[in-house]
Design a protein around this motif. Structure first.
Motif, PDB file in Angstrom:
ATOM      1  N   LYS A   5       0.825  -1.201   0.000  1.00 34.14           N
ATOM      2  CA  LYS A   5       0.000   0.000   0.000  1.00 34.14           C
ATOM      3  C   LYS A   5       0.862   1.255   0.000  1.00 34.14           C
ATOM      4  CE  LYS A   5      -4.147  -1.753   2.203  1.00 34.14           C
ATOM      5  NZ  LYS A   5      -5.062  -1.597   3.330  1.00 34.14           N
ATOM      6  N   GLN A   6       2.017   1.195   0.647  1.00 32.11           N
ATOM      7  CA  GLN A   6       2.874   2.373   0.723  1.00 32.11           C
ATOM      8  C   GLN A   6       3.429   2.755  -0.642  1.00 32.11           C
ATOM      9  OE1 GLN A   6       5.762   1.245   3.638  1.00 32.11           O
ATOM     10  NE2 GLN A   6       4.401   1.655   5.353  1.00 32.11           N
ATOM     11  N   ASP A   7       3.636   1.778  -1.524  1.00 28.87           N
ATOM     12  CA  ASP A   7       4.224   2.145  -2.803  1.00 28.87           C
ATOM     13  C   ASP A   7       3.210   2.644  -3.820  1.00 28.87           C
ATOM     14  OD1 ASP A   7       3.281  -0.311  -4.113  1.00 28.87           O
ATOM     15  OD2 ASP A   7       4.827  -1.270  -2.936  1.00 28.87           O
ATOM     16  N   VAL A   8       1.924   2.409  -3.629  1.00 27.86           N
ATOM     17  CA  VAL A   8       0.921   2.944  -4.547  1.00 27.86           C
ATOM     18  C   VAL A   8       0.949   4.470  -4.527  1.00 27.86           C
ATOM     19  CG1 VAL A   8      -1.550   3.103  -5.068  1.00 27.86           C
ATOM     20  CG2 VAL A   8      -0.517   0.874  -4.590  1.00 27.86           C
ATOM     21  N   GLN A  32       4.026  -3.784 -10.515  1.00 28.16           N
ATOM     22  CA  GLN A  32       4.590  -4.050  -9.196  1.00 28.16           C
ATOM     23  C   GLN A  32       3.831  -5.135  -8.434  1.00 28.16           C
ATOM     24  OE1 GLN A  32       5.152  -0.529  -6.869  1.00 28.16           O
ATOM     25  NE2 GLN A  32       6.746  -1.514  -5.703  1.00 28.16           N
ATOM     26  N   HIS A  33       2.531  -5.207  -8.630  1.00 27.11           N
ATOM     27  CA  HIS A  33       1.708  -6.123  -7.830  1.00 27.11           C
ATOM     28  C   HIS A  33       1.117  -7.290  -8.607  1.00 27.11           C
ATOM     29  CE1 HIS A  33       1.806  -3.263  -4.510  1.00 27.11           C
ATOM     30  NE2 HIS A  33       1.580  -2.326  -5.398  1.00 27.11           N
ATOM     31  N   ASN A  34       1.297  -7.317  -9.920  1.00 21.39           N
ATOM     32  CA  ASN A  34       0.744  -8.332 -10.811  1.00 21.39           C
ATOM     33  C   ASN A  34      -0.771  -8.249 -10.990  1.00 21.39           C
ATOM     34  OD1 ASN A  34       3.193  -9.403 -11.512  1.00 21.39           O
ATOM     35  ND2 ASN A  34       3.135 -10.996  -9.968  1.00 21.39           N
ATOM     36  N   ARG A  63      -7.482  -4.934 -21.890  1.00 17.85           N
ATOM     37  CA  ARG A  63      -7.114  -6.317 -21.577  1.00 17.85           C
ATOM     38  C   ARG A  63      -5.791  -6.407 -20.816  1.00 17.85           C
ATOM     39  NH1 ARG A  63      -8.423 -11.608 -23.438  1.00 17.85           N
ATOM     40  NH2 ARG A  63      -6.591 -12.937 -23.341  1.00 17.85           N
ATOM     41  N   ALA A  64      -4.971  -5.390 -20.918  1.00 24.15           N
ATOM     42  CA  ALA A  64      -3.668  -5.395 -20.244  1.00 24.15           C
ATOM     43  C   ALA A  64      -3.810  -5.406 -18.727  1.00 24.15           C
ATOM     44  CB  ALA A  64      -2.840  -4.180 -20.664  1.00 24.15           C
ATOM     45  N   PHE A  65      -4.966  -4.976 -18.223  1.00 25.63           N
ATOM     46  CA  PHE A  65      -5.156  -4.901 -16.781  1.00 25.63           C
ATOM     47  C   PHE A  65      -5.890  -6.118 -16.253  1.00 25.63           C
ATOM     48  CE2 PHE A  65      -5.166  -0.280 -17.964  1.00 25.63           C
ATOM     49  CZ  PHE A  65      -3.908  -0.005 -17.450  1.00 25.63           C
ATOM     50  N   SER A  66      -5.565  -6.487 -15.021  1.00 32.14           N
ATOM     51  CA  SER A  66      -6.232  -7.601 -14.358  1.00 32.14           C
ATOM     52  C   SER A  66      -6.684  -7.167 -12.964  1.00 32.14           C
ATOM     53  CB  SER A  66      -5.278  -8.787 -14.233  1.00 32.14           C
ATOM     54  OG  SER A  66      -5.911  -9.832 -13.538  1.00 32.14           O
ATOM     55  N   LEU A  67      -7.902  -7.517 -12.612  1.00 30.97           N
ATOM     56  CA  LEU A  67      -8.426  -7.203 -11.282  1.00 30.97           C
ATOM     57  C   LEU A  67      -8.279  -8.377 -10.330  1.00 30.97           C
ATOM     58  CD1 LEU A  67     -11.646  -5.200 -12.247  1.00 30.97           C
ATOM     59  CD2 LEU A  67      -9.342  -4.350 -11.812  1.00 30.97           C
ATOM     60  N   GLU A  72       3.385 -15.044 -11.462  1.00 34.47           N
ATOM     61  CA  GLU A  72       4.692 -14.428 -11.689  1.00 34.47           C
ATOM     62  C   GLU A  72       5.057 -14.510 -13.173  1.00 34.47           C
ATOM     63  OE1 GLU A  72       9.259 -15.180 -10.266  1.00 34.47           O
ATOM     64  OE2 GLU A  72       7.652 -15.628  -8.845  1.00 34.47           O
ATOM     65  N   HIS A  73       4.595 -15.568 -13.838  1.00 35.61           N
ATOM     66  CA  HIS A  73       4.842 -15.761 -15.266  1.00 35.61           C
ATOM     67  C   HIS A  73       3.509 -15.841 -15.992  1.00 35.61           C
ATOM     68  CE1 HIS A  73       8.980 -16.599 -14.230  1.00 35.61           C
ATOM     69  NE2 HIS A  73       8.523 -17.425 -13.302  1.00 35.61           N
ATOM     70  N   THR A  74       3.484 -15.299 -17.209  1.00 33.80           N
ATOM     71  CA  THR A  74       2.268 -15.321 -18.015  1.00 33.80           C
ATOM     72  C   THR A  74       2.509 -16.139 -19.271  1.00 33.80           C
ATOM     73  OG1 THR A  74       1.665 -13.128 -17.219  1.00 33.80           O
ATOM     74  CG2 THR A  74       0.560 -13.894 -19.197  1.00 33.80           C
ATOM     75  N   CYS A  75       1.575 -17.017 -19.562  1.00 34.33           N
ATOM     76  CA  CYS A  75       1.642 -17.864 -20.753  1.00 34.33           C
ATOM     77  C   CYS A  75       0.389 -17.602 -21.593  1.00 34.33           C
ATOM     78  CB  CYS A  75       1.712 -19.333 -20.331  1.00 34.33           C
ATOM     79  SG  CYS A  75       1.855 -20.464 -21.721  1.00 34.33           S
TER      80      CYS A  75
END
Length: 142
Positions: A5-8, A32-34, A63-67, A72-75
């Motif tokens: 939260k501090q880095d947001v 930073q948070h995936n 589409r680049a964003f995820s809620l 760590e890796h995306t396939c």
């Protein structure tokens, strides 16, 4: 969780808290948070003095964003026409089996997110699998 939260706020400050930098802010938070947590979206809305619904609208439009938390890796497995007829669905099935996860989800250990895309635009080398941004053409099951 408190340290995240501090880095947001620092990400928002880096972009001078300007509304025109909304997408850049969201991209940096996600990098930073995936993913974009509800708390981070609220922090952005507050800092930019924008309605939360507008922030969520942008986050769900692209589409680049995820809620939801991503691995760590995306396939990514291309399911476009050329990749489909050259075995894309079989490759996806094998990845789902080996990773023990359905397309659109993240493995239990948080290591991999498996997704499909409609087309990657590299039909000549299909089927194509992209792992962490690295393209693998003429993919096969072995």
């Amino acid at each position: 969780m408190a340290d995240k939260k501090q880095d947001v706020p620092s990400i928002i400050r880096k972009h001078k808290s300007l509304k025109k930098n909304l997408i850049a802010i969201l991209l940096d938070i996600q990098a930073q948070h995936n993913y974009l947590s509800p708390e981070s979206l609220r922090a952005v809305a507050d800092a930019l003095r924008m309605p939360l619904i507008d922030i969520v609208g942008v986050a769900t439009f692209y589409r680049a964003f995820s809620l939801t938390p991503r691995g760590e890796h995306t396939c990514l497995v291309c399911m476009g026409t050329a990749c489909h007829v050259r075995g894309g669905p079989r490759i996806l099935e094998e990845l789902e089996r080996k990773l023990e996860v359905e397309a659109g989800r993240t493995t239990k250990d948080g290591q991999f997110t498996l997704e499909t895309v409609a087309c990657l635009g590299c039909c000549a080398i299909g089927p194509v699998v992209v792992v962490d941004g690295e393209y693998h053409g003429h993919a096969t099951i072995r």
